[in-house]
Structures are given as structure tokens and as C-alpha cells.
Design a protein around this motif. Structure first.
Motif: not given
Ligand SMILES: [Zn+2]
Ligand SMILES: [Zn+2]
Length: 381
Positions: A80, A101, A103, A136-137, A353
Motif C-alpha cells: 500500500l 495489509c 500480503h 488486490e488493493e 492499513h
Molecule cells: Zn488491504
């Protein structure tokens, strides 16, 4: 090597992988180095990489000794645009980008599942496809994966998200709705600018926009069934340049979350109609844009019992998963193949986040082992 030594070696590897990913996070659909790292680790662990026309992301496959189904395991790999503040020794070196997040955790844990399954491929009746999904985000990565054919031949797909409020060793499982649909809207309010002291000769877009903000909340409180979960959030409102000039436009953005796919279109129409009606009544107009993101994530009930069994058989705690309005692009897979998504307890420091987000790495082995056992359960005869 003893079982204990082998397990310690794997834990060390997965921790190293996770930390390296954490150090070099990359934004959605730009995960070029991450993709190279994943490929390198797959090669080092003797896992076959599949050839698909994708610029970011990786598909790998473990082919069993016997014919059978193809089970897919998915990990998302993107980060992110957040400046990390954890102060960890392996904190992000890519300025303004962070794995906030978790990942990095997903990628490393699913790599671990692939390694465990690769050791046992002589026992498998079928194949396991490992999908490292980009983007994905931004909500579009899974569509890219589907479009590029990575799900061809796949019979079912499983995924997870780390869950900070569950302890390590606890897995949240629930058939049906798990995560809300995600839609985004943009409203440009067009008025007529002019002198702040002569408002009667202007159409003040700030007045129009604030009326619209209030009215949109009435959709939630008075126009939809109170039993239905729905959120409308206005997250951006920009207008004006200085103190003595009435601006000629205002720009708003927001998101809608629901647990009913059938409501999405209706809400879209209500938002547009409400905003248009208010703007026109007060002498202005609007431009409306709707961007549909992921649908409601609905887990296929056929897998629930098996997933709970695997958790229990391996000594993990099972809890009924709580619904979440976060949204997850894994939901697109369910339109192509039967799918199921679980919460993996990681005892995180806070919610996703956030610039201080961190999780317990002990959960890496739980997740790796759990997903390898899920695949084995389906492919072991
Ligand atoms: Zn996320
Ligand atoms: Zn996430």
C-alpha cells in the motif's frame, strides 16, 4: 534430518521470505521485483512455474503422481502507499510503500504450503495450482488473473486474509457472506462561481455538495431495509480556492459496501437520482460516475465442514468467522470456480492499513501447514 529439524528449517525460510518481501514492498500491478523474488524461491525449492502471459504475479503447479482434481491456493502480493512507522529491522526500504495489509505474510505462507505439498507430491491424486496474485488493493488483480487464464482447469480455489484480532493458531471459517461488495462513486457538482458577497448571483457548489452528503445518508437510514447491512461513505470533498470567491464546482468521492449483490444497482441509481435532484433543485447540475469493484465474497458452503475438520485435526482452533465490510477481490473467483476464503489469526498489533501494522510470524507455519493439509484432504485418496 529429523522432523523437528526440517520444520525449524522451513520456519526460518518462511520468516526470511516474509521479511524480504516486507523490506521491498511494491504497489498494485507494479510488483515486478516481488514477482522475480517469488520465481527465484520457487526455482530454489524445485517447484514448477507455469507459463502464462502475465507481467506481474506468478502461477506455479505441483503435479501429483496420480490423476485427479486441481486445487488452487491463492496469495495476494501487493502493498500500500503508506509510509511505514513500525521501526522494525526489516521495515520498508521503498519510500512511501508498505506491506500494511500483511500480503507479505500471505505470500510467504502460501509459498510454505507449496513447499510442503511439493515434498508429498507422490501421494497426490491431482494437482495444486499456486497463484500469487497482483493488485488486490486496487480491486482488479483477480480479474487480471482470470482474464489471463490462470484458473483454467482449476476445480476449486482457497484463500485467506490475516486477521489481527484472532490469536495465532485460530482460523475463522464461515459459509456464505464474508466480505462486503465494494463500489466507488464520483460526483462532480457543477454550480456557478462568483463574488462571495453576492451569493444570489452564483450557484454555490459547496452548499449543493453538503446537501448531497446529508441526503445520501438518508438512503441508508430511510430507503433501504434496516435489516440489510449497507454503508455509504463520502470520503473526499474538494471545492474552492480562496476565502472570497464562490467556487464553480465541487468534487466528491465515496464508496458503497453491502452484503447483497442484488442491492448494488439499486443503490447506484438512488445515489445518482438524489444527487441530481438536489443539484437541479438548487440551480446546479452533476456528473456522476460509478466504478464497480468486487462483489460480495460468498463462501461455498460445500467446503465449510471439510475446512473446519482440517483445522481441528491439525490442532488449530476454529471460530465462526465474523463478517467484514472491507471487501476483497478474491470474490471475483467465485464466479468462475467454487471458492472459500478464511481468516487466519495473526495476533496483529492493530487494524490493517496502518503505518504501525505488524503481526506474529509464528502464524506463517500455521497457515502454510493448514493450506497444505486442505489441498491434501481433497487430493489424498
Ligand atoms: Zn488491504
Ligand atoms: Zn489485504
Amino acid at each position: 534430518m529429523s522432523l523437528k529439524e526440517e520444520s525449524d528449517k522451513l520456519i526460518k525460510k518462511l520468516t526470511d521470505y516474509r521479511r524480504e518481501l516486507h523490506k521491498y514492498p511494491e504497489l498494485s500491478m507494479k510488483e515486478y521485483q516481488t514477482t522475480e523474488r517469488i520465481k527465484k524461491w520457487l526455482k530454489e525449492n524445485d517447484i514448477k512455474i507455469l507459463d502464462f502471459p502475465i507481467k506481474v504475479g506468478v502461477a506455479a503447479e505441483i503435479e501429483g503422481a496420480y490423476e485427479g482434481k486441481t486445487v488452487a491456493l491463492r496469495a495476494d502480493i501487493d502493498a500500500l502507499p503508506i509510509e511505514e512507522k513500525t521501526g522494525l529491522s526489516f521495515a520498508s526500504l521503498n519510500e512511501g510503500v508498505m506491506h500494511a495489509c500483511g500480503h507479505d505474510f500471505h505470500t510467504s505462507a502460501i509459498m510454505g504450503a507449496a513447499m510442503l505439498l511439493n515434498e508429498r507430491k507422490s501421494e497426490l491424486h491431482g494437482k495444486v495450482r499456486i497463484i500469487f496474485q497482483p493488485g488486490e488493493e486496487t480491486g482488479k488483480g483477480s480479474e487480471y488473473i482470470i482474464e489471463k487464464g490462470l484458473l483454467k482447469g482449476v476445480d476449486c480455489i482457497f484463500g485467506m486474509h490475516n486477521k489481527p484480532d484472532l490469536p495465532v493458531g485460530t482460523i475463522g471459517i464461515k459459509a456464505g457472506e464474508l466480505m462486503a461488495s465494494v463500489d466507488r462513486f464520483e460526483i462532480k457538482v457543477i454550480g456557478m462561481g462568483g463574488h462571495a458577497g453576492i451569493p444570489n448571483r452564483c450557484v454555490d457548489p459547496i452548499i449543493l455538495a453538503t446537501q448531497i452528503v446529508s441526503a445520501l445518508q438518508i438512503i441508508v437510514s430511510r430507503e433501504v431495509n434496516p435489516i440489510d447491512d449497507i454503508v455509504i461513505s463520502i470520503t473526499k470533498l474538494n471545492s474552492g480556492t480562496t476565502w472570497n470567491v464562490i467556487s464553480d464546482k465541487a468534487e466528491m468521492e465515496g464508496t458503497v459496501r453491502t452484503f447483497r449483490n442484488s442491492m448494488r444497482n439499486d443503490i447506484r441509481n438512488r445515489i445518482e437520482k438524489t444527487a441530481k435532484g438536489i443539484a437541479e433543485a438548487l440551480g446546479g447540475e452533476i456528473e456522476f460516475q460509478w466504478l464497480a469493484y468486487s462483489p460480495v465474497l460468498e463462501n461455498d458452503s460445500r467446503f465449510e465442514k471439510m475446512l473446519i475438520e482440517v483445522a481441528k485435526e491439525n490442532g488449530y482452533n476454529y471460530v465462526k468467522a465474523e463478517k467484514n465490510l472491507g471487501g476483497e477481490d478474491f470474490a471475483f473467483y467465485q464466479s468462475v470456480v467454487p471458492s472459500f476464503f478464511v481468516w487466519m489469526g495473526v495476533d496483529g498489533t492493530e487494524q490493517w492499513h496502518r503505518a504501525n501494522y505488524n503481526l506474529k510470524e509464528e502464524a506463517l507455519m500455521v497457515a502454510a501447514n493448514y493450506f497444505s493439509e486442505v489441498a491434501l484432504k481433497i487430493l489424498y485418496k
